[in-house]
Design a protein around this motif. Structure first.
Motif, PDB file in Angstrom:
ATOM      1  N   CYS A  83       0.853  -1.195   0.000  1.00 14.10           N
ATOM      2  CA  CYS A  83       0.000   0.000   0.000  1.00 14.10           C
ATOM      3  C   CYS A  83       0.886   1.242   0.000  1.00 14.10           C
ATOM      4  CB  CYS A  83      -0.923   0.002   1.211  1.00 14.10           C
ATOM      5  SG  CYS A  83      -1.940   1.496   1.265  1.00 14.10           S
ATOM      6  N   CYS A  85      -0.789   4.244  -0.598  1.00 13.69           N
ATOM      7  CA  CYS A  85      -1.761   5.338  -0.483  1.00 13.69           C
ATOM      8  C   CYS A  85      -1.258   6.347   0.550  1.00 13.69           C
ATOM      9  CB  CYS A  85      -3.110   4.782  -0.048  1.00 13.69           C
ATOM     10  SG  CYS A  85      -4.160   4.465  -1.459  1.00 13.69           S
ATOM     11  N   THR A  87      -1.648   7.398   3.745  1.00 14.62           N
ATOM     12  CA  THR A  87      -1.102   7.116   5.079  1.00 14.62           C
ATOM     13  C   THR A  87       0.120   6.216   4.984  1.00 14.62           C
ATOM     14  OG1 THR A  87      -3.352   7.250   5.915  1.00 14.62           O
ATOM     15  CG2 THR A  87      -1.700   6.356   7.404  1.00 14.62           C
ATOM     16  N   CYS A  88      -0.018   5.095   4.283  1.00 11.26           N
ATOM     17  CA  CYS A  88       1.123   4.169   4.177  1.00 11.26           C
ATOM     18  C   CYS A  88       2.297   4.832   3.454  1.00 11.26           C
ATOM     19  CB  CYS A  88       0.708   2.895   3.444  1.00 11.26           C
ATOM     20  SG  CYS A  88      -0.359   1.820   4.430  1.00 11.26           S
ATOM     21  N   CYS A 124      -5.541   1.757  -0.816  1.00  3.03           N
ATOM     22  CA  CYS A 124      -5.733   1.550   0.620  1.00  3.03           C
ATOM     23  C   CYS A 124      -6.280   0.150   0.908  1.00  3.03           C
ATOM     24  CB  CYS A 124      -6.691   2.607   1.153  1.00  3.03           C
ATOM     25  SG  CYS A 124      -7.019   2.389   2.916  1.00  3.03           S
ATOM     26  N   LEU A 125      -5.604  -0.558   1.815  1.00  3.18           N
ATOM     27  CA  LEU A 125      -5.995  -1.928   2.159  1.00  3.18           C
ATOM     28  C   LEU A 125      -6.839  -1.969   3.430  1.00  3.18           C
ATOM     29  CD1 LEU A 125      -2.585  -3.600   1.267  1.00  3.18           C
ATOM     30  CD2 LEU A 125      -4.741  -3.940   0.058  1.00  3.18           C
ATOM     31  N   GLY A 126      -7.254  -0.804   3.894  1.00  8.11           N
ATOM     32  CA  GLY A 126      -8.184  -0.757   5.020  1.00  8.11           C
ATOM     33  C   GLY A 126      -7.531  -0.967   6.369  1.00  8.11           C
ATOM     34  N   ALA A 127      -6.227  -0.756   6.459  1.00 12.62           N
ATOM     35  CA  ALA A 127      -5.551  -0.916   7.749  1.00 12.62           C
ATOM     36  C   ALA A 127      -4.626   0.291   7.951  1.00 12.62           C
ATOM     37  CB  ALA A 127      -4.766  -2.217   7.775  1.00 12.62           C
ATOM     38  N   CYS A 128      -5.194   1.472   7.737  1.00 12.34           N
ATOM     39  CA  CYS A 128      -4.386   2.700   7.726  1.00 12.34           C
ATOM     40  C   CYS A 128      -3.727   3.004   9.068  1.00 12.34           C
ATOM     41  CB  CYS A 128      -5.238   3.893   7.324  1.00 12.34           C
ATOM     42  SG  CYS A 128      -6.326   3.565   5.958  1.00 12.34           S
ATOM     43  N   VAL A 133       1.470  -1.239   4.960  1.00 19.74           N
ATOM     44  CA  VAL A 133       0.836  -2.550   4.921  1.00 19.74           C
ATOM     45  C   VAL A 133       1.219  -3.276   3.633  1.00 19.74           C
ATOM     46  CG1 VAL A 133      -1.378  -3.746   4.928  1.00 19.74           C
ATOM     47  CG2 VAL A 133      -1.106  -1.669   6.263  1.00 19.74           C
TER      48      VAL A 133
HETATM   49  S1  FES Z   1      -3.421   3.939   3.413  1.00 15.18           S
HETATM   50 FE1  FES Z   1      -2.465   1.977   3.545  1.00 15.18          FE
HETATM   51  S2  FES Z   1      -3.955   0.720   4.449  1.00 15.18           S
HETATM   52 FE2  FES Z   1      -4.948   2.627   4.199  1.00 15.18          FE
END
Ligand code: FES
Length: 176
Positions: A83, A85, A87-88, A124-128, A133
Motif C-alpha cells: 500500500c 496510499c 497514510t502508508c 488503501c488496504l483498510g488498515a491505515c 501494509v
Molecule cells: S493507506 Fe495503507 S492501508 Fe490505508
C-alpha cells in the motif's frame, strides 16, 4: 489442454451456489476458487467459470477485470502488494517500496529475475492505522512493515511458506 474443475471442486462450487439466490451471484466466489487453482484467470479459465455457472463469459470477464483482487495474468509466483496510499506512503511505504525494489532486484514490471516475486502498488488496504501494509497473494497481511519484517517474509516465501496473517491489536477505547 483446457482447464477443468475436479469433481470435488465442482461439488464445492455447487455448495457455494446454494448460498446465493442465483448462480450468477456466486461468480466472485467461484472466480476466487478458480484463481487459487489455476494461479490466474486466463481466457480459458474465464470460459470454464462461465460454463460452470451457466452465465455469459462477458459477465465473468467484466467482474474479473473490474476487481484488482483477480489476476487475468500472473507475472510472478508470489504477488506482493504494497500500500502506497496516503497514510502508508507517508509512513514508510515509499521507503519500503524502494527497499523491496532493490532487495528483490525487480524490473520495471516489478518482477524478480527468478520470477518468484511480483510487486505492485495497492490502493488503501483498510488498515491505515498500521502503516505501511503489505498484502501477499491477496490473503495474508503484514502490518507495520519494516525491512526486517520484509526480509522474514521473503525468506518464508523462498521456502514455499506463506507467512501467517498478522492480527492487528485492537485498542481498548473504553474508559479504564
Ligand atoms: S493507506 Fe495503507 S492501508 Fe490505508
Amino acid at each position: 489442454m483446457e482447464p477443468q474443475f475436479s469433481e470435488a471442486e465442482q461439488a464445492r462450487i455447487e455448495d457455494i451456489c446454494r448460498r446465493y439466490p442465483t448462480r450468477q451471484s456466486a461468480v466472485m466466489a467461484v472466480l476466487w476458487l478458480a484463481q487459487e487453482k489455476f494461479g490466474a484467470l486466463s481466457p480459458p479459465v474465464l470460459r470454464l467459470v462461465a460454463e460452470t455457472l451457466g452465465i455469459p463469459t462477458s459477465h465473468v470477464e467484466g467482474v474479473a477485470t473490474f476487481y484488482t483482487m483477480y489476476l487475468t495474468e500472473r507475472k510472478g509466483k508470489y504477488l506482493l502488494e504494497l500500500c502506497t496510499c496516503f497514510t502508508c506512503g507517508e509512513c514508510g511505504g515509499r521507503e519500503m517500496w524502494d527497499y523491496l525494489m532493490q532487495k528483490l532486484q525487480l524490473n520495471d514490471e516489478g518482477v524478480s529475475p527468478d520470477g518468484l516475486f511480483w510487486l505492485r502498488e495497492a490502493e488503501c488496504l483498510g488498515a491505515c492505522d498500521t502503516p505501511p501494509v503489505l498484502q501477499i497473494e491477496g490473503r495474508r497481511m503484514v502490518f507495520n512493515l519494516t525491512p526486517e519484517k520484509a526480509d522474514q517474509v521473503i525468506d518464508m516465501l523462498r521456502r514455499g511458506e506463506l507467512p501467517p496473517f498478522e492480527s492487528v491489536p485492537v485498542r481498548n477505547s473504553s474508559p479504564q
